[in-house]
Motif scaffolding. Structure first.
Motif, short mmCIF file in Angstrom:
data_model
loop_
_atom_site.label_atom_id
_atom_site.label_comp_id
_atom_site.label_asym_id
_atom_site.label_seq_id
_atom_site.Cartn_x
_atom_site.Cartn_y
_atom_site.Cartn_z
N THR A 1 0.66 3.76 -3.13
CA THR A 1 0.17 5.12 -2.89
C THR A 1 1.23 6.15 -3.29
N GLN B 1 0.83 -1.20 0.00
CA GLN B 1 0.00 0.00 0.00
C GLN B 1 0.87 1.25 0.00
N GLU C 1 0.48 8.81 -6.27
CA GLU C 1 0.36 10.24 -5.95
C GLU C 1 1.54 11.08 -6.43
#
Length: 200
Positions: free
Chosen positions: A35, A31, A39
């Motif tokens: 992420t 994760q 991003e």
């Protein structure tokens, strides 16, 4: 002034003494990586960066590929012994993140924005660099060490076959990560006066 992010940046170092004593669950690491990559900014929001996370046997397989491939690149057995020792330090890590650029997306954007076509590939390279830094910093914030290697393009073909990598994905870096078994040495810096200008 809030300096938490700057403090985290200072924790991000090239850690070469890595181990497998990672307590963060793999699902959390996944994760974190996903992420950070998702991003990270890219020009035109092209999202050209791809990542493959290797654990266990797949992680070991990567560094075996590197060690075997380098045998034909070094001049003698003594140099190869040193090379194998270096590669073994990466294999000693907990896992590895492979970073790729999706060349099909680069080609699409070169067609979509012809005025900037010559810059799309360099901008994609900047994008993957930003993603690598963000992942690296996020790992450091979770007390996981990492370093960044570039055995591409020597290993590209074997990596593609071993891990079922799409043909359009170009390997750009390998990031072994794991527990910090020995901290990095003190970092030196060039003088700020040689690096920065502030104009009004």
């Amino acid at each position: 002034m809030n300096t938490r992010y700057l403090d985290i940046l200072k924790e991000r170092r090239s850690i070469y003494n890595l181990g497998k004593n990672v307590t963060l669950p793999e699902s959390d690491i996944n994760q974190l990586v996903e992420t950070a990559v998702r991003e990270s900014p890219t020009s035109f929001n092209a999202q050209t960066t791809r990542a493959v996370i290797l654990y266990g046997e797949k992680h070991d397989q990567l560094w075996d590929i590197v060690a075997n491939r380098l045998k034909s690149e070094v001049p003698n057995e003594q140099v190869y012994a040193n090379t194998k020792q270096k590669v073994a330090s990466f294999k000693a890590a907990y896992g590895t993140i492979l970073y790729f650029t999706d060349l099909s997306v680069v080609a699409d954007y070169e067609k979509q924005v012809p005025l900037y076509a010559v810059n799309i590939a360099p901008w994609a390279e900047q994008g993957i660099g930003g993603a690598q830094q963000n992942v690296w910093t996020a790992l450091a914030d979770n007390h996981i060490g990492a370093n960044l290697q570039h055995y591409n393009p020597l290993i590209d073909g074997e990596v593609r076959l071993a891990f079922d990598i799409p043909m359009d994905w170009e390997l750009r870096g390998q990031m072994p990560f794991g527990s910090i078994e020995k901290a990095a040495a003190a970092k030196t810096y060039v003088a700020d006066s040689d690096r920065f200008k502030v104009l009004k």
